[in-house]
Design a protein around this motif. Structure first.
Motif, PDB file in Angstrom:
ATOM      1  N   ARG A 297     -15.542   1.511  24.549  1.00 19.91           N
ATOM      2  CA  ARG A 297     -16.710   0.720  24.940  1.00 19.91           C
ATOM      3  C   ARG A 297     -16.729  -0.625  24.208  1.00 19.91           C
ATOM      4  N   VAL A 298     -16.474  -0.580  22.905  1.00 21.83           N
ATOM      5  CA  VAL A 298     -16.503  -1.822  22.140  1.00 21.83           C
ATOM      6  C   VAL A 298     -15.280  -2.683  22.446  1.00 21.83           C
ATOM      7  N   HIS A 299     -14.141  -2.050  22.688  1.00 19.77           N
ATOM      8  CA  HIS A 299     -12.955  -2.823  23.066  1.00 19.77           C
ATOM      9  C   HIS A 299     -13.228  -3.580  24.364  1.00 19.77           C
ATOM     10  N   ALA A 300     -13.992  -2.967  25.259  1.00 18.20           N
ATOM     11  CA  ALA A 300     -14.365  -3.653  26.497  1.00 18.20           C
ATOM     12  C   ALA A 300     -15.233  -4.878  26.205  1.00 18.20           C
ATOM     13  N   LEU A 301     -16.143  -4.757  25.234  1.00 15.22           N
ATOM     14  CA  LEU A 301     -16.953  -5.914  24.853  1.00 15.22           C
ATOM     15  C   LEU A 301     -16.063  -7.018  24.289  1.00 15.22           C
ATOM     16  N   LEU A 302     -15.025  -6.625  23.565  1.00 14.81           N
ATOM     17  CA  LEU A 302     -14.065  -7.600  23.042  1.00 14.81           C
ATOM     18  C   LEU A 302     -13.324  -8.273  24.188  1.00 14.81           C
ATOM     19  N   ASP A 303     -12.908  -7.490  25.187  1.00 13.32           N
ATOM     20  CA  ASP A 303     -12.269  -8.074  26.369  1.00 13.32           C
ATOM     21  C   ASP A 303     -13.191  -9.079  27.040  1.00 13.32           C
ATOM     22  N   ALA A 304     -14.467  -8.706  27.188  1.00 16.69           N
ATOM     23  CA  ALA A 304     -15.437  -9.591  27.835  1.00 16.69           C
ATOM     24  C   ALA A 304     -15.641 -10.864  27.029  1.00 16.69           C
ATOM     25  N   ALA A 305     -15.616 -10.742  25.693  1.00 14.50           N
ATOM     26  CA  ALA A 305     -15.779 -11.923  24.843  1.00 14.50           C
ATOM     27  C   ALA A 305     -14.646 -12.920  25.060  1.00 14.50           C
ATOM     28  N   HIS A 306     -13.480 -12.402  25.459  1.00 17.99           N
ATOM     29  CA  HIS A 306     -12.347 -13.268  25.781  1.00 17.99           C
ATOM     30  C   HIS A 306     -12.366 -13.706  27.254  1.00 17.99           C
TER      31      HIS A 306
END
Length: 319
Positions: free
Chosen positions: A164-173
């Motif tokens: 879930r948090v890795h997805a937020l990291l993807d979205a931040a990029h």
């Protein structure tokens, strides 16, 4: 008693919120009547009430638990109450304070030689705080090392929250498609933990909205709202309802707004997460004047006039 109070928040993970509230109340009564240390009961109450009742009351419980555990010299329940405090600060929109609490948890676990990420699951919240504050490399390092440890120790239950948090990291990029796939896969693996599934669906809704897929965003938010309501997770149900209201309130033409540059996106996310202009300048290694100019462009592009509105538009994962 300590063992009971440390484990009595388990019904929340399984979504029996009313039962968990009852357990927490009974633990407090037993603690008060018997003169036992209050750190364990505060920890239980903070987690349970933050999910099922009121976040302001839960924050007060966590702070009381931190103070009591320091006075009682209980490192175990100091780390647990700090974890509860960090989690609650994160979900109520105070990532900088959350990060401070969670960094102390990390340090305490290092002193106690706790290496198993399933014992106290602070790692996803710390990584999310780092993402929200724009410390993307540090977030990536934490997610990678925690995933490696969880895999080596055979702790698969830790992985969906990390995804879930890795997805937020993807979205931040700006990688919204990748983020949405991660979140969908994580949600599918969380059927046995409805509250965690709902939290993941809510993050999916925010990601889909940022990727300009409003219909998908509504569906994910509605599914999250249904889960939280069915299991009486009232603060989270309100958060999902707020997301649905914002989707309905914002006119469709907003999806045609100009895209932000990568520098503008990072600056906007930091500001939306509560960082000051000076904090943003330090994080991005630019001057305060550059931050001010960048935020002026962001406000103009997005048609917003305050940081509250900015948080509703670009805040990662939760708004």
């Amino acid at each position: 008693m300590s063992r009971r109070t440390s484990n009595s928040s388990s019904p929340v993970r399984c979504a029996s919120c009313a039962q968990a509230l009852d357990y927490a109340a009974r633990a407090r009564v037993l603690t008060d009547s018997s003169g036992l240390p209050s750190g364990p009961a505060c920890y239980t109450s903070a987690l349970v009430e933050g999910t099922a009742s009121r976040t302001d009351l839960a924050l007060a419980r966590a702070r009381s638990g931190v103070e009591a555990s320091r006075q009682e010299d209980s490192q175990v329940f100091l780390s647990r109450n700090l974890f509860a405090l960090g989690h609650l600060l994160l979900v109520t929109g105070r990532p900088k304070e959350a990060l401070e609490a969670l960094e102390e948890v990390r340090d305490l676990e290092a002193l106690q030689q706790v290496h198993d990420p399933s014992v106290l699951r602070w790692h996803p919240d710390m990584a999310e705080s780092l993402v929200t504050l724009g410390h993307l490399e540090k977030a990536h390092e934490l997610l990678t090392s925690t995933r490696r440890t969880a895999t080596d120790l055979g702790r698969p239950s830790v992985l969906p929250a990390l995804e879930r948090v890795h997805a937020l990291l993807d979205a931040a990029h700006g990688h919204y498609d990748t983020a949405a796939r991660r979140l969908t896969d994580a949600a599918d693996r969380l059927g046995h933990l409805p509250i965690e599934r709902g939290r993941t669906l809510l993050a999916l809704s925010h990601t889909e909205r940022r990727g300009r897929r409003r219909a998908n965003a509504r569906e994910a938010a509605q599914n999250a709202a249904d889960l939280f309501t069915a299991h009486e997770a009232h603060p989270w149900a309100q958060a999902a309802a707020d997301s649905l209201n914002r989707l309905e309130r914002n006119p469709p033409h907003n999806s045609d707004r100009p895209r932000l540059t990568q520098a503008e996106q990072r600056c906007a996310q930091l500001a939306a997460g509560g960082a000051s202009n000076r904090d943003i300048a330090a994080a991005l290694t630019v001057s305060v004047k550059t931050v001010e100019a960048t935020l002026t462009r962001v406000y103009r592009k997005l048609g917003v006039h305050s940081r509250v509105q900015l948080a509703h538009t670009v805040g990662p994962g939760r708004e």
